[in-house]
Design a protein around this motif. Structure first.
Motif, PDB file in Angstrom:
ATOM      1  N   ARG A 273       0.688  -1.156  -0.055  1.00 35.38           N
ATOM      2  CA  ARG A 273      -0.089  -0.203   0.093  1.00 35.38           C
ATOM      3  C   ARG A 273       1.133   1.112   0.203  1.00 35.38           C
ATOM      4  NH1 ARG A 273      -3.930  -3.205   3.845  1.00 35.38           N
ATOM      5  NH2 ARG A 273      -5.589  -3.867   2.348  1.00 35.38           N
ATOM      6  N   HIS A 276       2.408   1.511  -3.606  1.00 34.74           N
ATOM      7  CA  HIS A 276       1.343   1.939  -4.362  1.00 34.74           C
ATOM      8  C   HIS A 276       1.036   3.395  -4.276  1.00 34.74           C
ATOM      9  CE1 HIS A 276      -3.063   1.803  -5.749  1.00 34.74           C
ATOM     10  NE2 HIS A 276      -2.413   2.161  -6.832  1.00 34.74           N
ATOM     11  N   GLY A 277       1.013   3.747  -2.933  1.00 32.18           N
ATOM     12  CA  GLY A 277       0.820   5.226  -2.792  1.00 32.18           C
ATOM     13  C   GLY A 277       1.896   6.252  -3.254  1.00 32.18           C
ATOM     14  N   SER A 281       3.083   1.520 -10.048  1.00 32.19           N
ATOM     15  CA  SER A 281       1.787   0.979 -10.817  1.00 32.19           C
ATOM     16  C   SER A 281       2.120  -0.504 -11.420  1.00 32.19           C
ATOM     17  CB  SER A 281       1.228   1.783 -11.748  1.00 32.19           C
ATOM     18  OG  SER A 281       2.323   2.185 -12.842  1.00 32.19           O
ATOM     19  N   THR A 300      -4.695  -4.209  -4.123  1.00 35.58           N
ATOM     20  CA  THR A 300      -4.617  -2.859  -5.241  1.00 35.58           C
ATOM     21  C   THR A 300      -6.036  -2.862  -5.976  1.00 35.58           C
ATOM     22  OG1 THR A 300      -3.317  -3.861  -6.717  1.00 35.58           O
ATOM     23  CG2 THR A 300      -2.354  -2.452  -5.209  1.00 35.58           C
ATOM     24  N   ARG A 301      -6.871  -4.125  -5.528  1.00 34.20           N
ATOM     25  CA  ARG A 301      -8.022  -4.175  -6.270  1.00 34.20           C
ATOM     26  C   ARG A 301      -8.849  -2.817  -6.426  1.00 34.20           C
ATOM     27  NH1 ARG A 301     -11.167  -8.755  -3.986  1.00 34.20           N
ATOM     28  NH2 ARG A 301      -9.595 -10.147  -5.211  1.00 34.20           N
ATOM     29  N   GLY A 302      -9.324  -2.535  -7.723  1.00 36.21           N
ATOM     30  CA  GLY A 302      -9.909  -1.286  -8.183  1.00 36.21           C
ATOM     31  C   GLY A 302      -9.129  -0.520  -8.707  1.00 36.21           C
ATOM     32  N   SER A 303      -7.712  -0.446  -8.773  1.00 38.13           N
ATOM     33  CA  SER A 303      -6.824   0.444  -9.207  1.00 38.13           C
ATOM     34  C   SER A 303      -6.137   0.170 -10.604  1.00 38.13           C
ATOM     35  CB  SER A 303      -5.621   0.576  -8.360  1.00 38.13           C
ATOM     36  OG  SER A 303      -4.790  -0.344  -8.135  1.00 38.13           O
ATOM     37  N   ASP A 304      -5.279   0.795 -11.221  1.00 38.39           N
ATOM     38  CA  ASP A 304      -4.664   0.607 -12.606  1.00 38.39           C
ATOM     39  C   ASP A 304      -3.471  -0.033 -12.135  1.00 38.39           C
ATOM     40  OD1 ASP A 304      -3.272   2.491 -11.595  1.00 38.39           O
ATOM     41  OD2 ASP A 304      -3.338   3.860 -13.307  1.00 38.39           O
ATOM     42  N   VAL A 305      -3.330  -0.912 -11.084  1.00 42.17           N
ATOM     43  CA  VAL A 305      -1.995  -1.561 -10.964  1.00 42.17           C
ATOM     44  C   VAL A 305      -1.869  -2.771 -11.726  1.00 42.17           C
ATOM     45  CG1 VAL A 305      -0.780  -3.040  -9.340  1.00 42.17           C
ATOM     46  CG2 VAL A 305      -1.412  -0.619  -8.730  1.00 42.17           C
TER      47      VAL A 305
END
Length: 535
Positions: A273, A276-277, A281, A300-305
């Protein structure tokens, strides 16, 4: 100076710890990526020095080794195998031009990350991993284990508090619904029993000892003292520690920090986290199995990772590494394909691009390594000047004797190159059929016979039973034979039957069954030129 000093990281390599080894995927990678065997052969000298055994023989021996096989032999084998797989994956990725902004290791993987970043030599990395095992064994750490519980860290800590056992601890916090507990065997039996009553699932971790627990505190000073004897170098890349929850300083003394790992938990979820923050990515798992890449996807669900595995097999039994390298190229994070660099036009202008790309995917690193080795040898020999035109004849390469100087009986037969003739043959030799075929060059072949021969060839090459190669079975979709292997096998077929060179616009896609390949062989033989009469 570090190789990557960007303050906004975009790409991270995550290196696995316990469980991070897939013997089948590693063998598949070794077939097409020479870095794998090169790394393990480099580690061999140290394992032979320490244990009188080569780790490469344990991993690539006649019988395929999985993690439990290695755990059943010697504790050091599983740990060094995990470490070696991580280094091999890292080397493959960087050889393909992938440049991580940060490395992060999970438990044992933190040692791999520090070695990959240049803090220690790969050989000293083996010594650190081996010493980690040895000191734990000397302090009776072998009497415990690790269990993953399907609950968050706070809930698990409440559960452990009910048992009031000081040697029991949260070892890793993987995500909000998975926490690993470490401790003595007897107490962990109580933990799993209580968890079952609360509806919390429990899975045993494939690990030789209960890492990250206060039970290991007595072993930490001896380990720290040993690591201090090894030569440490400044970090060339940034390394983030999920255990310390911070970046290592480039010149930070590491012996004490690595000793702290014995008793401190791995907070992997928090590390992901944070990275990612900060802007990461793309997470690439450099090691065996897709465990960490799946954790990253969940965290990271819901992100563009983008979260990618390497030394693992996908659901169809295909190497994940090939797909990962392709995705990284498409994202501009790995070197462009061979056609984009002009290599295809330079080295093989008549070969179809998709064929050359598949070849370069499999053998490019090996070719580059051969060129580097040859260039080093050439430079060392001092042969940097071209031979002057006026150099004495003995310093030049001998020239081939002109055809008119040969004896009449040695003149080349019509339609054959001079070098194909036997210099001492009193009579012209008849044209030979391709290896493995008794029929003349253009004699009609029975299609069923060709299909049977192809089935045997493919079965032997892939180590599959012949029965699976039914007429319409898809090589990739149903049997998991990837495009690189298909290209290799089609080249064997061409060599066996003496087929003419493929057209420049040749595509592999239509030849995805043995039926189609048999038809291809018959058609290609039909268009092969008739042999010229001799004499």
């Amino acid at each position: 100076m570090p190789e990557n000093t960007s303050t906004t990281p975009r790409t991270a390599f995550v290196l696995p710890g316990q469980g991070g080894f897939d013997g089948a995927a590693l063998r598949r990678a070794a077939d097409t990526h020479p870095q794998v065997r090169r790394v393990f052969e480099r580690l061999d000298a140290t394992t032979e020095e320490l244990f009188s055994q080569r780790i490469s023989e344990a991993v690539f021996g006649p019988e395929q080794a999985d993690l439990r096989d290695l755990l059943a032999k010697d504790s050091w084998m599983s740990q060094v195998a995990i470490y070696g797989a991580g280094l091999a994956a890292h080397e493959i990725l960087t050889d393909h031009g992938v440049r991580p902004d940060v490395l992060a290791g999970h438990s044992l993987g933190e040692i791999t990350a520090l070695v990959a970043a240049g803090a220690f030599s790969p050989e000293d990395g083996v010594r650190i991993v081996a010493q980690r095992v040895a000191v734990i064994e000397r302090h009776d750490g072998i009497d415990g284990r690790m269990v993953a519980l399907s609950a968050g860290a706070d809930r698990v800590r409440m559960l452990l508090g009910l048992l009031d056992e000081p040697m029991l601890a949260v070892a890793t916090e993987n995500h909000d619904e998975q926490t690993v507990v470490s401790g003595p065997d007897a107490v962990l039996d109580q933990v799993t029993a209580v968890a079952a009553q609360l509806g919390i699932g429990a899975i045993e971790i494939d690990a030789p000892f209960p890492f990250h627990t206060p039970a290991l505190a007595p072993a930490a000073p001896e380990f720290e003292a040993y690591v201090r004897t090894l030569e440490q170098h400044p970090l060339r890349r940034r390394v983030y520690s999920p255990i310390l929850q911070r970046y290592y300083e480039p010149d930070e003394p590491l012996a004490g920090r690595l000793a702290d790992h014995f008793v401190q938990p791995v907070r992997f979820a928090a590390a992901v986290r944070r990275l990612h923050g900060e802007g990461v990515s793309t997470f690439v798992e450099a090691g065996g199995r897709p465990t960490l890449s799946k954790l990253v996807t969940r965290l990271t669900r819901g992100s563009d990772v983008r979260s990618l595995p390497t030394l693992a097999l996908d659901d169809g039994g295909r190497p994940a590494l090939d797909t990962t390298l392709r995705e990284l190229r498409e994202a501009g994070l790995a070197d462009a394909g061979p056609a984009r660099t002009g290599l295809a036009e330079l080295l093989a202008p008549s070969v179809p691009f998709d064929l050359f790309e598949a070849y370069w995917e499999a053998h490019g690193p090996e070719v580059r390594e051969r060129i580097r080795t040859d260039l080093d040898a050439f430079a060392a020999s001092g042969k940097r000047q071209r031979t002057p035109e006026g150099a004495p004849a003995q310093e030049r390469e001998p020239e081939r004797a002109p055809a008119q100087e040969r004896a009449p009986e040695q003149a080349p037969a019509q339609g054959r190159k001079p070098e194909q003739q036997q210099a001492s043959a009193p009579e012209p030799a008849p044209q030979e059929a391709p290896a493995g075929l008794d029929a003349p060059a253009n004699a009609a072949l029975d299609r069923d016979e060709v299909f049977a021969e192809l089935r045997t060839l493919y079965a032997q090459a892939l180590e599959y039973p012949e029965e699976v190669f039914e007429a319409g079975v898809q090589l990739e979709a149903e049997l998991g034979v990837d495009s690189v292997k298909q290209v290799e096998l089609l080249s064997r077929v061409s060599q066996r039957y003496g087929l003419p060179p493929r057209e420049a616009d040749f595509r592999l896609d239509p030849y995805n069954t043995l039926d189609a390949i048999a038809d291809f062989v018959i058609a290609e033989l039909d268009r092969r030129p008739e042999p010229q009469p001799v004499g």
